[in-house]
Scaffold this motif. Structure first.
Motif, short mmCIF file in Angstrom:
data_model
loop_
_atom_site.label_atom_id
_atom_site.label_comp_id
_atom_site.label_asym_id
_atom_site.label_seq_id
_atom_site.Cartn_x
_atom_site.Cartn_y
_atom_site.Cartn_z
N LEU A 33 -0.19 15.80 -2.01
CA LEU A 33 -0.63 14.42 -2.04
C LEU A 33 -1.83 14.21 -1.12
O LEU A 33 -2.81 13.57 -1.50
CB LEU A 33 0.52 13.49 -1.65
CG LEU A 33 0.22 12.00 -1.64
CD1 LEU A 33 -0.27 11.51 -2.99
CD2 LEU A 33 1.47 11.23 -1.19
N ARG A 34 -1.78 14.77 0.07
CA ARG A 34 -2.89 14.65 1.02
C ARG A 34 -4.18 15.23 0.46
O ARG A 34 -5.27 14.76 0.75
CB ARG A 34 -2.56 15.30 2.35
CG ARG A 34 -1.61 14.49 3.17
CD ARG A 34 -1.39 15.13 4.55
NE ARG A 34 -0.57 14.27 5.36
CZ ARG A 34 -1.00 13.18 5.99
NH1 ARG A 34 -2.27 12.83 5.91
NH2 ARG A 34 -0.19 12.45 6.70
N ARG A 35 -4.09 16.27 -0.36
CA ARG A 35 -5.28 16.87 -0.97
C ARG A 35 -5.90 15.96 -2.01
O ARG A 35 -7.05 16.12 -2.39
CB ARG A 35 -4.93 18.22 -1.60
CG ARG A 35 -4.67 19.31 -0.61
CD ARG A 35 -4.46 20.66 -1.32
NE ARG A 35 -3.91 21.61 -0.41
CZ ARG A 35 -2.61 21.90 -0.29
NH1 ARG A 35 -1.72 21.31 -1.06
NH2 ARG A 35 -2.20 22.80 0.58
N ALA A 36 -5.11 14.99 -2.49
CA ALA A 36 -5.58 14.09 -3.55
C ALA A 36 -6.00 12.72 -3.04
O ALA A 36 -6.68 11.98 -3.75
CB ALA A 36 -4.49 13.92 -4.60
N VAL A 63 -7.94 9.95 2.54
CA VAL A 63 -7.50 9.42 3.82
C VAL A 63 -7.95 10.38 4.92
O VAL A 63 -8.06 11.59 4.68
CB VAL A 63 -5.96 9.20 3.89
CG1 VAL A 63 -5.51 8.13 2.91
CG2 VAL A 63 -5.20 10.48 3.68
N PRO A 64 -8.19 9.86 6.10
CA PRO A 64 -8.60 10.74 7.20
C PRO A 64 -7.50 11.74 7.55
O PRO A 64 -6.31 11.43 7.41
CB PRO A 64 -8.84 9.77 8.37
CG PRO A 64 -8.94 8.42 7.76
CD PRO A 64 -8.16 8.45 6.49
N PRO A 65 -7.87 12.92 8.02
CA PRO A 65 -6.86 13.89 8.47
C PRO A 65 -5.98 13.24 9.54
O PRO A 65 -6.45 12.52 10.40
CB PRO A 65 -7.68 15.03 9.06
CG PRO A 65 -9.03 14.89 8.45
CD PRO A 65 -9.23 13.42 8.20
N GLY A 66 -4.69 13.48 9.45
CA GLY A 66 -3.78 12.92 10.44
C GLY A 66 -3.32 11.51 10.15
O GLY A 66 -2.46 10.99 10.85
N GLN A 67 -3.90 10.85 9.15
CA GLN A 67 -3.48 9.49 8.79
C GLN A 67 -2.01 9.52 8.40
O GLN A 67 -1.60 10.34 7.59
CB GLN A 67 -4.31 8.96 7.62
CG GLN A 67 -3.80 7.66 7.01
CD GLN A 67 -4.04 6.47 7.89
OE1 GLN A 67 -5.12 6.33 8.43
NE2 GLN A 67 -3.04 5.62 8.05
N ALA A 68 -1.22 8.63 8.99
CA ALA A 68 0.20 8.56 8.64
C ALA A 68 0.36 8.07 7.21
O ALA A 68 -0.29 7.12 6.79
CB ALA A 68 0.91 7.62 9.61
N LEU A 69 1.21 8.76 6.48
CA LEU A 69 1.57 8.32 5.13
C LEU A 69 2.99 7.76 5.18
O LEU A 69 3.81 8.20 5.97
CB LEU A 69 1.53 9.49 4.14
CG LEU A 69 0.19 10.18 3.92
CD1 LEU A 69 0.34 11.30 2.91
CD2 LEU A 69 -0.86 9.19 3.47
N GLU A 70 3.24 6.82 4.34
CA GLU A 70 4.59 6.30 4.21
C GLU A 70 5.49 7.47 3.84
O GLU A 70 5.18 8.23 2.92
CB GLU A 70 4.61 5.22 3.11
CG GLU A 70 5.95 4.62 2.86
CD GLU A 70 6.49 3.83 4.04
OE1 GLU A 70 7.71 3.84 4.23
OE2 GLU A 70 5.69 3.20 4.76
N PRO A 71 6.60 7.66 4.54
CA PRO A 71 7.46 8.82 4.26
C PRO A 71 7.90 8.94 2.80
O PRO A 71 8.04 10.04 2.29
CB PRO A 71 8.67 8.60 5.19
CG PRO A 71 8.13 7.77 6.31
CD PRO A 71 7.08 6.88 5.68
N ALA A 72 8.09 7.84 2.13
CA ALA A 72 8.57 7.88 0.74
C ALA A 72 7.43 7.97 -0.28
O ALA A 72 7.68 8.05 -1.48
CB ALA A 72 9.40 6.63 0.45
N ALA A 73 6.18 7.97 0.16
CA ALA A 73 5.04 7.91 -0.77
C ALA A 73 5.05 9.04 -1.79
O ALA A 73 4.88 8.81 -2.98
CB ALA A 73 3.72 7.90 0.00
N ALA A 81 0.81 -1.20 0.00
CA ALA A 81 0.00 0.00 0.00
C ALA A 81 0.85 1.25 0.00
O ALA A 81 1.89 1.28 0.59
CB ALA A 81 -0.89 0.01 1.23
N PHE A 82 0.38 2.26 -0.69
CA PHE A 82 0.95 3.57 -0.49
C PHE A 82 -0.21 4.41 -0.04
O PHE A 82 -1.34 4.10 -0.28
CB PHE A 82 1.63 4.10 -1.76
CG PHE A 82 0.82 5.09 -2.50
CD1 PHE A 82 0.81 6.41 -2.10
CD2 PHE A 82 0.03 4.72 -3.54
CE1 PHE A 82 0.04 7.33 -2.76
CE2 PHE A 82 -0.75 5.63 -4.19
CZ PHE A 82 -0.74 6.95 -3.81
N GLY A 83 0.06 5.46 0.59
CA GLY A 83 -1.03 6.27 1.12
C GLY A 83 -1.20 5.96 2.58
O GLY A 83 -0.80 6.71 3.42
#
Length: 148
Positions: A70-73, A76-86, A2-4
Motif C-alpha cells: 500500500l505504501r508503494r502505491a 505519502v511521505p516516508p514514515g507517514q502514519a497510516l490508519e492501521p485498518a487501511a 480519510a484513508f492513507g
C-alpha cells in the motif's frame, strides 16, 4: 474522512494523502540560490499517461491487504502514519479497474482517472474518481472517492 493519512470510518472509503506535502517536496527552497530563482525544469511532458500494466500494478498494490505494498502505491511521505485498518479496508474493495480512456492530466505530474471498484462499501457507488501523482517512475494515489 480519510484513508492513507488517517482514518477509514463508517461506510465509505475515501483516500486523502498529503498532496500539499508532495507538492512542496517537489519544489522546495533548494531550487533557489542566494535569493535568485534557478530554472526548474518543466514537468509538462515528463510523465507518460497511466498505461494498462501500471494500472493493474497500482490496483494490486492498493488492494493487496499489505501495508508495505500500500505504501508503494500511496503518495505519502516516508514514515507517514497510516490508519492501521487501511490496508484491510482497501483490500475489501476487491479490485480497482481504472478507465484509462478517462485519464486527464491536471498538470505535468498529476492526473485524474475514473475507475470502478469490485466491491464498493455499503451505500457507495462502484464508480470512483482517483487523483494520481507521478512520483519517481510511477503514478501513485493521492485521492480516491466514490463518484457522486
Amino acid at each position: 474522512m480519510a484513508f492513507g493519512a488517517k482514518g477509514l470510518a463508517g461506510g465509505g472509503v475515501v483516500v486523502v494523502a498529503a498532496a500539499a506535502v508532495v507538492g512542496w517536496g517537489l519544489l522546495r527552497d533548494d531550487h533557489v540560490t542566494a535569493g535568485k530563482p534557478v530554472a526548474v525544469p518543466s514537468v509538462a511532458a515528463s510523465a507518460a499517461p497511466l498505461d494498462s500494466a501500471h494500472a493493474t500494478a497500482l490496483s494490486k498494490q492498493l488492494t493487496s491487504g499489505d501495508e508495505a505494498q500500500l505504501r508503494r502505491a500511496l503518495a505519502v511521505p516516508p514514515g507517514q502514519a497510516l490508519e492501521p485498518a487501511a490496508a484491510g479496508q482497501l483490500a475489501s474493495l476487491g479490485s480497482i479497474t481504472f478507465d484509462l480512456g478517462s485519464f486527464r492530466y491536471l498538470d505535468g505530474r498529476t492526473a485524474r482517472v475514473r475507475g470502478r471498484v469490485a466491491t464498493p462499501p455499503a451505500g457507495t457507488d462502484a464508480e470512483w474518481t482517483f487523483t494520481l501523482a507521478h512520483l519517481g517512475p510511477q503514478w501513485m494515489l493521492v485521492d480516491g472517492r466514490p463518484a457522486a
